[in-house]
Scaffold this motif. Structure first.
Motif, mmCIF file in Angstrom:
data_model
loop_
_atom_site.group_PDB
_atom_site.id
_atom_site.type_symbol
_atom_site.label_atom_id
_atom_site.label_comp_id
_atom_site.label_asym_id
_atom_site.label_seq_id
_atom_site.Cartn_x
_atom_site.Cartn_y
_atom_site.Cartn_z
ATOM 1 N N THR A 12 9.918 13.258 -10.648
ATOM 2 C CA THR A 12 10.427 11.913 -11.670
ATOM 3 C C THR A 12 9.109 11.031 -11.674
ATOM 4 O OG1 THR A 12 12.571 12.099 -10.015
ATOM 5 C CG2 THR A 12 12.008 9.896 -11.265
ATOM 6 N N LYS A 13 9.046 10.811 -13.275
ATOM 7 C CA LYS A 13 7.998 10.007 -13.566
ATOM 8 C C LYS A 13 8.264 8.606 -13.116
ATOM 9 C CE LYS A 13 5.715 13.105 -16.070
ATOM 10 N NZ LYS A 13 4.484 13.666 -15.538
ATOM 11 N N PHE A 14 7.240 7.715 -12.757
ATOM 12 C CA PHE A 14 7.371 6.260 -12.674
ATOM 13 C C PHE A 14 8.068 5.624 -13.376
ATOM 14 C CE2 PHE A 14 5.778 1.979 -12.034
ATOM 15 C CZ PHE A 14 5.933 1.857 -10.908
ATOM 16 N N GLU A 15 7.890 5.986 -14.849
ATOM 17 C CA GLU A 15 8.617 5.394 -15.824
ATOM 18 C C GLU A 15 10.089 5.484 -15.966
ATOM 19 O OE1 GLU A 15 5.760 7.584 -16.789
ATOM 20 O OE2 GLU A 15 4.430 5.866 -16.319
ATOM 21 N N GLU A 16 10.392 6.565 -15.559
ATOM 22 C CA GLU A 16 11.877 7.041 -15.321
ATOM 23 C C GLU A 16 12.748 6.383 -14.186
ATOM 24 O OE1 GLU A 16 11.403 11.422 -15.409
ATOM 25 O OE2 GLU A 16 11.067 11.377 -17.505
ATOM 26 N N LEU A 17 11.894 5.712 -13.439
ATOM 27 C CA LEU A 17 12.417 5.124 -12.004
ATOM 28 C C LEU A 17 13.431 3.882 -12.661
ATOM 29 C CD1 LEU A 17 9.451 4.938 -9.675
ATOM 30 C CD2 LEU A 17 11.328 6.431 -9.514
ATOM 31 N N GLY B 91 0.863 -1.195 -0.009
ATOM 32 C CA GLY B 91 0.072 -0.059 -0.047
ATOM 33 C C GLY B 91 1.053 1.216 -0.073
ATOM 34 N N TRP B 92 2.270 1.216 -0.124
ATOM 35 C CA TRP B 92 2.924 2.535 -0.091
ATOM 36 C C TRP B 92 2.742 3.136 -1.441
ATOM 37 C CZ3 TRP B 92 6.931 4.169 -3.509
ATOM 38 C CH2 TRP B 92 7.952 5.149 -2.676
ATOM 39 N N ILE B 93 2.562 4.410 -1.354
ATOM 40 C CA ILE B 93 2.129 5.298 -2.539
ATOM 41 C C ILE B 93 3.564 6.102 -2.977
ATOM 42 C CG2 ILE B 93 1.033 7.301 -3.446
ATOM 43 C CD1 ILE B 93 -1.543 6.011 -1.788
ATOM 44 N N TYR B 94 3.826 5.772 -4.302
ATOM 45 C CA TYR B 94 4.715 6.628 -4.831
ATOM 46 C C TYR B 94 4.088 7.860 -5.717
ATOM 47 C CZ TYR B 94 8.218 8.471 -7.918
ATOM 48 O OH TYR B 94 9.214 9.493 -8.729
ATOM 49 N N ASP B 95 4.406 9.044 -5.298
ATOM 50 C CA ASP B 95 3.945 10.171 -5.946
ATOM 51 C C ASP B 95 4.829 10.943 -6.736
ATOM 52 O OD1 ASP B 95 2.558 13.050 -6.366
ATOM 53 O OD2 ASP B 95 2.243 13.239 -4.323
ATOM 54 N N GLU B 96 4.791 10.910 -8.179
ATOM 55 C CA GLU B 96 5.486 11.568 -9.036
ATOM 56 C C GLU B 96 5.784 13.114 -8.640
ATOM 57 O OE1 GLU B 96 4.768 8.960 -13.120
ATOM 58 O OE2 GLU B 96 3.581 10.864 -12.729
ATOM 59 N N PRO C 145 12.824 12.059 -1.926
ATOM 60 C CA PRO C 145 14.089 12.674 -1.860
ATOM 61 C C PRO C 145 15.010 11.760 -0.878
ATOM 62 C CG PRO C 145 12.389 14.178 -1.337
ATOM 63 C CD PRO C 145 11.611 12.852 -1.540
ATOM 64 N N GLU C 146 14.576 11.047 0.184
ATOM 65 C CA GLU C 146 15.295 10.100 1.008
ATOM 66 C C GLU C 146 16.148 9.122 0.076
ATOM 67 O OE1 GLU C 146 11.291 8.992 1.918
ATOM 68 O OE2 GLU C 146 11.989 10.865 1.631
ATOM 69 N N LEU C 147 15.691 8.636 -0.935
ATOM 70 C CA LEU C 147 16.021 7.671 -2.120
ATOM 71 C C LEU C 147 16.797 8.267 -3.159
ATOM 72 C CD1 LEU C 147 13.420 4.918 -1.857
ATOM 73 C CD2 LEU C 147 15.506 5.224 -0.552
ATOM 74 N N ASP C 148 17.098 9.614 -2.723
ATOM 75 C CA ASP C 148 17.722 10.307 -4.268
ATOM 76 C C ASP C 148 16.829 10.264 -5.532
ATOM 77 O OD1 ASP C 148 19.865 11.403 -2.532
ATOM 78 O OD2 ASP C 148 20.888 9.653 -3.077
#
Length: 53
Positions: free
Chosen positions: A27-32, A9-14, A19-22
């Motif tokens: 940053t777009k999800f596709e660019e991760l 359930g953790w959410i990645y918000d583009e 920031p804590e993971l640099d």
């Protein structure tokens, strides 16, 4: 756009990035990186789904 980990359930918000993971805001999800994993449960990008708000 936001993406939710289907496992924990953790959410990645583009807009916010992680920031804590640099991972810079905007940053777009596709660019991760291909080896990106959920910081809570350590599953890969394939376990994330778009959040429909």
């Amino acid at each position: 756009m936001k993406y939710v980990c289907d496992v924990c359930g953790w959410i990645y918000d583009e807009e916010a990035g992680v920031p804590e993971l640099d991972i810079a805001p905007g940053t777009k999800f596709e660019e991760l990186p291909e080896d990106f994993v959920c910081p809570l449960c350590m599953v890969g990008k394939e376990f994330f789904s778009e959040v429909n708000e």
